[in-house]
Design an enzyme around this catalytic site. Structure first.
Site, PDB file in Angstrom:
ATOM      1  N   GLY A  46      -4.147 -12.293   8.287  1.00  0.00           N
ATOM      2  CA  GLY A  46      -3.020 -12.156   7.386  1.00  0.00           C
ATOM      3  C   GLY A  46      -1.837 -11.583   8.125  1.00  0.00           C
ATOM      4  O   GLY A  46      -1.998 -10.916   9.150  1.00  0.00           O
ATOM      5  N   GLN A  51       6.200  -7.537   9.593  1.00  0.00           N
ATOM      6  CA  GLN A  51       5.503  -7.454  10.886  1.00  0.00           C
ATOM      7  C   GLN A  51       6.189  -8.288  11.962  1.00  0.00           C
ATOM      8  O   GLN A  51       5.953  -8.082  13.149  1.00  0.00           O
ATOM      9  CB  GLN A  51       4.039  -7.899  10.732  1.00  0.00           C
ATOM     10  CG  GLN A  51       3.218  -6.921   9.906  1.00  0.00           C
ATOM     11  CD  GLN A  51       1.773  -7.336   9.849  1.00  0.00           C
ATOM     12  OE1 GLN A  51       1.397  -8.172   9.038  1.00  0.00           O
ATOM     13  NE2 GLN A  51       0.945  -6.779  10.711  1.00  0.00           N
ATOM     14  N   CYS A  88      -5.052  -3.857  11.951  1.00  0.00           N
ATOM     15  CA  CYS A  88      -3.738  -4.416  11.647  1.00  0.00           C
ATOM     16  C   CYS A  88      -3.064  -4.863  12.943  1.00  0.00           C
ATOM     17  O   CYS A  88      -3.137  -4.154  13.942  1.00  0.00           O
ATOM     18  CB  CYS A  88      -2.894  -3.340  10.962  1.00  0.00           C
ATOM     19  SG  CYS A  88      -1.224  -3.875  10.561  1.00  0.00           S
ATOM     20  N   LEU A  89      -2.427  -6.034  12.898  1.00  0.00           N
ATOM     21  CA  LEU A  89      -1.726  -6.532  14.093  1.00  0.00           C
ATOM     22  C   LEU A  89      -0.660  -5.544  14.552  1.00  0.00           C
ATOM     23  O   LEU A  89      -0.320  -5.494  15.724  1.00  0.00           O
ATOM     24  CB  LEU A  89      -1.057  -7.882  13.785  1.00  0.00           C
ATOM     25  CG  LEU A  89      -1.982  -9.029  13.376  1.00  0.00           C
ATOM     26  CD1 LEU A  89      -1.164 -10.249  12.998  1.00  0.00           C
ATOM     27  CD2 LEU A  89      -2.953  -9.358  14.485  1.00  0.00           C
ATOM     28  N   HIS A 130      -3.667  -5.513   1.573  1.00  0.00           N
ATOM     29  CA  HIS A 130      -3.158  -4.981   2.847  1.00  0.00           C
ATOM     30  C   HIS A 130      -1.747  -5.525   3.122  1.00  0.00           C
ATOM     31  O   HIS A 130      -0.847  -4.778   3.501  1.00  0.00           O
ATOM     32  CB  HIS A 130      -4.141  -5.374   3.962  1.00  0.00           C
ATOM     33  CG  HIS A 130      -3.738  -4.984   5.349  1.00  0.00           C
ATOM     34  ND1 HIS A 130      -4.431  -4.066   6.100  1.00  0.00           N
ATOM     35  CD2 HIS A 130      -2.701  -5.402   6.124  1.00  0.00           C
ATOM     36  CE1 HIS A 130      -3.835  -3.930   7.286  1.00  0.00           C
ATOM     37  NE2 HIS A 130      -2.781  -4.731   7.329  1.00  0.00           N
ATOM     38  N   GLU A 131      -1.566  -6.834   2.907  1.00  0.00           N
ATOM     39  CA  GLU A 131      -0.259  -7.450   3.208  1.00  0.00           C
ATOM     40  C   GLU A 131       0.813  -6.999   2.216  1.00  0.00           C
ATOM     41  O   GLU A 131       1.958  -6.766   2.601  1.00  0.00           O
ATOM     42  CB  GLU A 131      -0.362  -8.981   3.219  1.00  0.00           C
ATOM     43  CG  GLU A 131      -1.374  -9.587   4.177  1.00  0.00           C
ATOM     44  CD  GLU A 131      -1.320  -9.042   5.584  1.00  0.00           C
ATOM     45  OE1 GLU A 131      -0.248  -8.575   6.014  1.00  0.00           O
ATOM     46  OE2 GLU A 131      -2.362  -9.055   6.262  1.00  0.00           O
ATOM     47  N   HIS A 134       2.303  -3.861   3.188  1.00  0.00           N
ATOM     48  CA  HIS A 134       3.345  -4.003   4.220  1.00  0.00           C
ATOM     49  C   HIS A 134       4.717  -4.215   3.568  1.00  0.00           C
ATOM     50  O   HIS A 134       5.729  -3.726   4.062  1.00  0.00           O
ATOM     51  CB  HIS A 134       3.055  -5.213   5.122  1.00  0.00           C
ATOM     52  CG  HIS A 134       2.127  -4.927   6.263  1.00  0.00           C
ATOM     53  ND1 HIS A 134       2.389  -3.992   7.232  1.00  0.00           N
ATOM     54  CD2 HIS A 134       0.939  -5.486   6.602  1.00  0.00           C
ATOM     55  CE1 HIS A 134       1.391  -3.986   8.116  1.00  0.00           C
ATOM     56  NE2 HIS A 134       0.490  -4.872   7.756  1.00  0.00           N
TER      57      HIS A 134
HETATM   58 ZN    ZN Z   1      -1.275  -5.155   8.726  1.00  0.00          ZN
END
Ligand code: ZN
Length: 159
Positions: A46, A51, A88-89, A130-131, A134
């Site tokens: 995701g 991000q 997380c990225l 989670h997204e 963000h």
């Molecule tokens: Zn993330």
């Protein structure tokens, strides 16, 4: 499509509340495609627009079966509790245990301008929560317990 630079924890863009997308035009569709390409290139499941440095309410997820683009997603109900490992990225090599709802109901707009509602559970529900965090300037490390450093283990996914 192009792979974009992923912003990491500490960059202000990740702490801002993102603005709704007002008009779904070519630029927005290209950004969704670039977000997807970036997510696949980094083996994430995701990705949210902040991000890649854009404070707009857009998310792309793919937990293994198909890509889902969510524009202006809104979680309208949450049910049950689930605790599982997240990464997380934007927080490379960090993992932690995060409590999320087990099931959610989500409203969003598709890239084809359609209003859509879905029920999600398990990993998909976790990933969407989670997204959406963000989009509200929240990172999983703000809410995770037992944060640890390391490379992803089998079954641990980054978002
Ligand atoms: Zn993330």
């Amino acid at each position: 499509m192009s792979v974009l630079e992923v912003k990491t924890a500490g960059e202000p863009v990740l702490k801002k509340i993102s603005e709704p997308v007002k008009k779904i035009d070519k630029r927005i569709k290209k950004l969704l495609d670039d977000m997807a390409e970036t997510m696949y290139a980094t083996e994430g499941i995701g990705i949210a627009a902040p991000q890649v440095g854009v404070n707009l309410r857009m998310v792309v997820v793919d937990v293994g079966n198909k890509r889902l683009d969510l524009i202006n997603p809104e979680i309208t109900s949450r049910e049950g509790v689930s605790i599982d490992t997240e990464g997380c990225l934007s927080c490379p090599d960090l993992f932690g245990d995060v409590e999320r709802a087990e099931k959610i109901h989500v409203k969003f707009t598709t890239r084809y301008h359609k209003e859509k509602e879905i029920d999600a559970e398990g990993l998909l529900a976790r990933c969407i929560q989670h997204e959406v965090d963000h989009l509200d300037g929240r990172l999983f490390i703000d809410i995770a317990k037992n944060i640890r450093k390391g490379k992803p283990q089998r079954g641990e996914q980054v978002k």
